[in-house]
Scaffold this active site. Structure first.
Site, short mmCIF file in Angstrom:
data_model
loop_
_atom_site.label_atom_id
_atom_site.label_comp_id
_atom_site.label_asym_id
_atom_site.label_seq_id
_atom_site.Cartn_x
_atom_site.Cartn_y
_atom_site.Cartn_z
NE ARG A 3 4.30 4.90 10.58
CZ ARG A 3 3.63 4.03 11.32
NH1 ARG A 3 4.17 3.59 12.47
NH2 ARG A 3 2.45 3.59 10.95
CG ASN A 41 1.63 7.41 10.45
OD1 ASN A 41 0.94 6.98 9.52
ND2 ASN A 41 1.61 6.88 11.66
CG HIS A 98 -0.91 -0.07 8.12
ND1 HIS A 98 -1.44 0.03 9.39
CD2 HIS A 98 -1.07 -1.37 7.75
CE1 HIS A 98 -1.89 -1.17 9.76
NE2 HIS A 98 -1.68 -2.03 8.79
#
Ligand code: ADP
Ligand code: MG
Length: 617
Positions: A555, A565, A568
């Site tokens: 990230r 971002n 996940h």
């Protein structure tokens, strides 16, 4: 002991060349257990042999044990730790089996005996074979020395290695293990083995030389449709290269042609219509070199020669050590001191009290052995066993050498310093320590005690296009196995469910819209401690914080802002299971012992179930 006497008469002990020749002159079929002096004959099969002998009661069936170290004819089997059985009929080698695989051994004995009878009774022709373990090794050693003289060689000589792939169709049909057995039985050695799902880009690059051919897109789609097994093979061979031998073994690319012309080939047996032809083989030595560099970039030359003791020493491996309950209670510190002294590191350890069921599953090869199993079971369930993963160069053989012979009496006589002799328990026939037999067995055994955890990872729409390949590479380099991979456009409904925990948050709608704004790449990752490790690789949700707290994280490098971002990851094991179910449906768990006694899945089994229960997107 009476048992010992019986064993001696069941298997004729051959310890010199003269006895060897005498054995060859015996009429009928002789099954020879070739063993190394330091580890002794394979006791694991004795009761099976006795059972077979009792059942068949055949005068033409003989068993013997032969010590490789003291018999000239067995020179090339010296220093190999894998149990090896040679089948001789009329003094000629007719079959070879590597590994103490009880069902296969039994089948081969029955088959070879009936063939030998055909020869003797009906004048049939005996089909002698050559074992590549006995042939041409000198030649290969020479080649390897030459290669080793040159500095900076990072891949094995492509003449001695080739790349094989068990393609997604065969894996999805649950045939991978069967094919792997056949590969080994045909005398190929598996130097590296990885289960992985090729991305479309990887599949495209891999088959670039076929880009102009019809059906290329189908091929790419097929090859990236699910997990494959990628193998690096070698074979000790006189004339043909391993690439040629492998292509010969898999048969023609066109499955119909394979069925007609080479019905025994892998493609004839496992393939369907194009492009589903089950297996791949490098076209020639040159392609093999290129594909090797592509699929096994980290592979070093030393790993190409696992049969060479020096090279074995150089390879970093994992192995499973078990310290049985009594020694775990009384000698733990001394044993750990010995482990550290010899330069092996402890990577994972865990104490577990095993159930009978679990012992049976861990030792399938011993379950049928009436002489061995009851005592083993008793010892293994008498308290907590300490399971330890050891890491180091040549860890498998190194730990085996430290353990010494399986039989405690022999251990005491022959190598009193070895761990099994030193930590033997009075009046207990079983030794107190276990070590894996091969790197492959080590992985199975490690997975049994330290089952892999699963997590769900997503490469979000803003990162798929540009960073997918980098992220996938880092995932693999980070030791994760990509058990499933799917590129998909989430429906609004699935995205809402996927982020159910965020419902009610001010950014929820934005988040859902963003997740549906383009394709995501969804991955089912497996690894020990997968959930936490993947979150650590991602870094904090807010890229500002990520840059400060972990600047190398994904990230920190690839997030545009806190919403977009890049990646996940599930935040707990439970959430992982829920989301895996949502995206991939029922991918069912395998039997291994989990931290809570629950089962976990191997990647291949999950793969086999991937067709079921996909969500509507
Ligand atoms: P993580 O993805 O690290 O598990 P959360 O579960 O807290 O983080 O949030 C889920 C996702 O929601 C984040 O990855 C991010 O895309 C988005 N998100 C979180 N906080 C915000 C915020 N303040 N504004 C916009 N989007 C956010
Ligand atoms: Mg979260």
């Amino acid at each position: 002991m009476a048992g010992k006497k019986k064993e001696a008469s069941l298997q004729v002990s051959v310890t010199n060349q003269e006895q060897w020749e005498e054995m060859l002159a015996t009429k009928g079929l002789t099954v020879v257990d070739v063993y190394q002096q330091w580890c002794g004959p394979c006791r694991a099969v004795v009761s099976l042999l006795r059972k077979i002998k009792n059942e068949l009661g055949d005068e033409l069936l003989h068993f013997s044990t032969a010590e490789a170290d003291s018999i000239d004819a067995l020179e090339h089997y010296r220093g190999k730790c894998e149990p090896t059985f040679l089948f001789y009929g009329g003094g000629e080698l007719v079959a070879v089996l590597r590994g103490a695989k009880a069902p296969l051994l039994q089948k081969m004995i029955v088959d070879e005996l009936s063939k030998e009878k055909l020869v003797l009774e009906q004048g049939g022709e005996r089909k002698a074979i050559k074992d590549y373990g006995l042939l041409g090794e000198d030649k290969e050693e020479e080649e390897e020395t030459q290669a080793g003289d040159e500095e900076g060689i990072s891949v094995p000589d492509s003449k001695s290695c080739t790349v094989a792939i068990i393609k997604p169709d065969a894996v999805a049909h649950g045939k991978a293990n069967e094919i792997i057995m056949k590969i080994q039985d045909a005398g190929f050695e598996i130097l590296a083995h990885e289960e992985r799902t090729l991305t479309e880009t990887e599949a495209r690059d891999f088959y670039l030389h076929k880009a102009a051919e019809a059906g290329f897109d189908d091929l790419v789609r097929f090859m990236s449709s699910g997990p494959s097994h990628v193998l690096l093979l070698s074979r000790v061979e006189g004339s043909a290269t391993v690439a040629e031998a492998w292509r010969d073994f898999i048969g023609p690319a066109d499955v119909e042609e394979a069925k007609r012309e080479k019905p025994e080939s892998l493609r004839a047996q496992y393939g369907a219509r194009a492009p589903f032809n089950a297996v791949h083989g490098s076209e020639d030595a040159e392609h093999a070199g290129r594909e090797l560099a592509f699929l096994f970039p980290g592979f070093s030359r030393t790993a190409s020669s696992r049969t060479e003791p020096a090279a074995e020493e150089e390879r970093v491996e994992r192995t499973l050590a078990l310290i049985r309950p009594r020694a775990a209670r009384e000698n733990r510190d001394e044993i750990f001191a010995r482990i550290h002294e010899c330069g092996l590191a402890v990577a994972l350890q865990r104490e577990v009290t095993l159930t009978e069921e679990q012992v049976r599953r861990f030792y399938p090869q011993h379950v049928e052995q009436d002489l061995v199993f009851p005592a083993l079971l008793q010892s293994m369930t008498s308290g907590p066993v300490l399971a330890v993963v050891l890491v180091g160069t040549g860890a498998v053989v190194r730990w085996k050498n430290m353990l010494g012979p399986w039989d405690v009496d022999r251990a005491r006589e022959e190598s009193p310093d070895c761990l099994r002799a030193q930590f033997a328990v009075e009046n207990q026939p079983n030794n107190q320590l276990h070590g894996s037999d091969s790197p492959e067995e080590a992985e199975r055994e490690i997975n049994f005690f330290f089952p892999r955890q699963r997590t769900l990872a997503v490469i979000k729409p803003n990162a798929v296009e540009e960073h997918k390949d980098t992220i996938l590479k880092e995932i693999r380099d980070g030791g994760f196995c990509v058990a499933h991979l799917k590129e998909l456009l989430l429906s609004r409904q699935t995205a809402e469910e996927f982020y159910g925990e965020q419902r009610g948050k001010p950014f929820f709608n934005q988040l859902v819209e963003f997740m549906c704004s383009g394709p995501c790449l969804v991955l089912l990752l497996t690894k020990e401690n997968a959930v936490e490790d993947w979150r650590a690789m991602m870094g904090p949700a807010d890229p500002g914080r990520a840059k400060e707290a972990s600047p190398d994280s994904l990230r920190a490098r690839f997030a545009s802002d806190i919403l977009r971002n890049a990646v996940h990851g599930s935040s707990s094991e439970q959430q992982a299971e829920e989301k895996i179910h949502l995206i991939f449906g029922d991918v069912c768990p395998e039997a291994a012992i989990g931290s809570d006694g629950e089962a976990d899945a191997t990647a291949s089994e999950k793969a086999e179930n991937s067709e079921d229960g996909k969500p509507e997107l």
